[in-house]
Scaffold this motif. Sequence first.
Motif, PDB file in Angstrom:
ATOM      1  N   UNK A  63      54.965  79.136  36.929  1.00 36.61           N
ATOM      2  CA  UNK A  63      54.836  77.712  37.220  1.00 36.61           C
ATOM      3  C   UNK A  63      55.661  76.869  36.250  1.00 36.61           C
ATOM      4  N   UNK A  64      55.662  77.236  34.981  1.00 37.29           N
ATOM      5  CA  UNK A  64      56.436  76.460  34.004  1.00 37.29           C
ATOM      6  C   UNK A  64      57.934  76.560  34.300  1.00 37.29           C
ATOM      7  N   UNK A  65      58.431  77.788  34.429  1.00 37.79           N
ATOM      8  CA  UNK A  65      59.861  77.986  34.668  1.00 37.79           C
ATOM      9  C   UNK A  65      60.262  77.463  36.045  1.00 37.79           C
ATOM     10  N   UNK A  66      59.486  77.830  37.082  1.00 32.93           N
ATOM     11  CA  UNK A  66      59.828  77.426  38.435  1.00 32.93           C
ATOM     12  C   UNK A  66      59.804  75.924  38.632  1.00 32.93           C
ATOM     13  N   UNK A  67      58.789  75.245  38.070  1.00 38.10           N
ATOM     14  CA  UNK A  67      58.690  73.791  38.237  1.00 38.10           C
ATOM     15  C   UNK A  67      59.797  73.068  37.490  1.00 38.10           C
ATOM     16  N   UNK A  68      60.095  73.479  36.258  1.00 33.94           N
ATOM     17  CA  UNK A  68      61.164  72.838  35.491  1.00 33.94           C
ATOM     18  C   UNK A  68      62.510  72.985  36.193  1.00 33.94           C
ATOM     19  N   UNK A  69      62.797  74.179  36.681  1.00 31.00           N
ATOM     20  CA  UNK A  69      64.067  74.388  37.381  1.00 31.00           C
ATOM     21  C   UNK A  69      64.113  73.615  38.695  1.00 31.00           C
ATOM     22  N   UNK A  70      62.965  73.521  39.387  1.00 34.80           N
ATOM     23  CA  UNK A  70      62.931  72.766  40.640  1.00 34.80           C
ATOM     24  C   UNK A  70      63.219  71.289  40.385  1.00 34.80           C
ATOM     25  N   UNK A  71      62.652  70.732  39.309  1.00 38.20           N
ATOM     26  CA  UNK A  71      62.898  69.323  38.974  1.00 38.20           C
ATOM     27  C   UNK A  71      64.376  69.108  38.655  1.00 38.20           C
ATOM     28  N   UNK A  72      64.974  70.054  37.927  1.00 39.29           N
ATOM     29  CA  UNK A  72      66.397  69.927  37.592  1.00 39.29           C
ATOM     30  C   UNK A  72      67.274  70.038  38.839  1.00 39.29           C
ATOM     31  N   UNK A  73      66.959  70.995  39.707  1.00 40.39           N
ATOM     32  CA  UNK A  73      67.776  71.197  40.907  1.00 40.39           C
ATOM     33  C   UNK A  73      67.563  70.105  41.949  1.00 40.39           C
ATOM     34  N   UNK A  95      61.619  95.088  43.877  1.00 44.42           N
ATOM     35  CA  UNK A  95      60.910  95.236  42.609  1.00 44.42           C
ATOM     36  C   UNK A  95      61.311  96.508  41.875  1.00 44.42           C
ATOM     37  N   UNK A  96      61.644  97.546  42.611  1.00 45.41           N
ATOM     38  CA  UNK A  96      62.085  98.795  41.982  1.00 45.41           C
ATOM     39  C   UNK A  96      63.379  98.567  41.224  1.00 45.41           C
ATOM     40  N   UNK A  97      64.302  97.848  41.830  1.00 46.12           N
ATOM     41  CA  UNK A  97      65.577  97.548  41.179  1.00 46.12           C
ATOM     42  C   UNK A  97      65.355  96.706  39.926  1.00 46.12           C
ATOM     43  N   UNK A  98      64.498  95.695  40.029  1.00 44.69           N
ATOM     44  CA  UNK A  98      64.204  94.823  38.892  1.00 44.69           C
ATOM     45  C   UNK A  98      63.602  95.623  37.742  1.00 44.69           C
ATOM     46  N   UNK A  99      62.634  96.478  38.053  1.00 42.46           N
ATOM     47  CA  UNK A  99      61.967  97.269  37.008  1.00 42.46           C
ATOM     48  C   UNK A  99      62.939  98.220  36.324  1.00 42.46           C
ATOM     49  N   UNK A 100      63.759  98.921  37.084  1.00 44.18           N
ATOM     50  CA  UNK A 100      64.708  99.860  36.492  1.00 44.18           C
ATOM     51  C   UNK A 100      65.787  99.136  35.685  1.00 44.18           C
ATOM     52  N   UNK A 101      66.215  97.977  36.184  1.00 46.12           N
ATOM     53  CA  UNK A 101      67.202  97.186  35.454  1.00 46.12           C
ATOM     54  C   UNK A 101      66.679  96.776  34.091  1.00 46.12           C
ATOM     55  N   UNK A 102      65.453  96.228  34.052  1.00 44.03           N
ATOM     56  CA  UNK A 102      64.901  95.772  32.785  1.00 44.03           C
ATOM     57  C   UNK A 102      64.445  96.930  31.900  1.00 44.03           C
ATOM     58  N   UNK A 146      60.422  86.769  35.322  1.00 41.07           N
ATOM     59  CA  UNK A 146      61.819  86.759  35.778  1.00 41.07           C
ATOM     60  C   UNK A 146      61.912  87.061  37.263  1.00 41.07           C
ATOM     61  N   UNK A 147      61.058  87.950  37.719  1.00 39.77           N
ATOM     62  CA  UNK A 147      61.039  88.296  39.132  1.00 39.77           C
ATOM     63  C   UNK A 147      60.339  87.237  39.984  1.00 39.77           C
ATOM     64  N   UNK A 148      59.305  86.601  39.445  1.00 36.79           N
ATOM     65  CA  UNK A 148      58.426  85.781  40.269  1.00 36.79           C
ATOM     66  C   UNK A 148      58.684  84.296  40.286  1.00 36.79           C
ATOM     67  N   UNK A 149      59.399  83.747  39.285  1.00 39.71           N
ATOM     68  CA  UNK A 149      59.543  82.292  39.253  1.00 39.71           C
ATOM     69  C   UNK A 149      60.288  81.705  40.455  1.00 39.71           C
ATOM     70  N   UNK A 150      61.224  82.430  41.110  1.00 38.46           N
ATOM     71  CA  UNK A 150      61.932  81.817  42.249  1.00 38.46           C
ATOM     72  C   UNK A 150      61.018  81.370  43.385  1.00 38.46           C
ATOM     73  N   UNK A 151      59.890  82.064  43.584  1.00 33.93           N
ATOM     74  CA  UNK A 151      58.972  81.646  44.648  1.00 33.93           C
ATOM     75  C   UNK A 151      58.413  80.260  44.361  1.00 33.93           C
TER      76      UNK A 151
END
Length: 271
Positions: A63-73, A95-102, A146-151
């Motif tokens: 919510x913090x990251x997603x809301x701040x970025x939404x206000x900026x965009x 999610x598999x790709x995200x987990x293996x990447x990190x 990192x995975x969830x804020x875009x929603x």
Amino acid sequence: MMLLVIAYPIAYGFFVSMFDTNLMNRWNFVGFKYYWQAVTERDFLDKVLLTFKFTIMVVAGNFIVGTLLAVLLNRKIKGRAIFRLILILPWLFPEVVVALLWKWMFDPIYGLVNHVLVSAHLISEPIAWLSTASYALLAVVFVAVWKGYPLVLIFVLAGLQSISEDLYEAAEMDGATKWQSFLHITLPSLKTVLGTTLVLETIWWFKHFTIIELLTQGGPVNATSVVSIDIFKLAFTDFRFGQASALAFIVFLICFLISFVYRRLLSDETK
């Protein structure tokens, strides 16, 4: 269709939870034994508390990251469409790709995270982020955010774009500051969007499994062993499907209760 894809699996899961079974040749009726064990054993209660802790941290971060970025965009800036595309990319990755990447990024020897932090003199030596009990949960939460804020970003941005500019112009003419406009115009207008997003986010991350399993498998020393990890191990490692079904049904009840409480609170606020 709803009876087939929703009611039947739930009812069958509850039925299985009444037995000590491997779903093949062992069907010993135990009644509510596993439910009583779950609510009386300290281990399960600790994992439920850990799950709530993980969920609260992830949802708050989203919510913090997603809301701040939404206000900026939401502002009219050059290249806004490109920034929107880049910022929602984490949600598009499996999610598999995200987990293996990190998992590679957090590697104590070859990982980029330690390399950047050591180069910036923020740490003196590499840290085993995923295998150290004091850091593992924070690392998993970071990946989940990192995975969830875009929603949250998408929902809040859509809500912001539905607010009429006339309201802000009228508030400015009345002498309201930007902060006052945010408190008295933006937040009330986003109440429904934020409430719906909060319900979806909380339920999704409370029962989350994939990222935690691939990053830490619940370790080290159960530092990230949330309820979903315990259910998976009981069912597919120990083949105790009855006990696993009982825990899964309890998780279902918790998620249902969370949704019910949120909906009641939101409905009371809108009256």
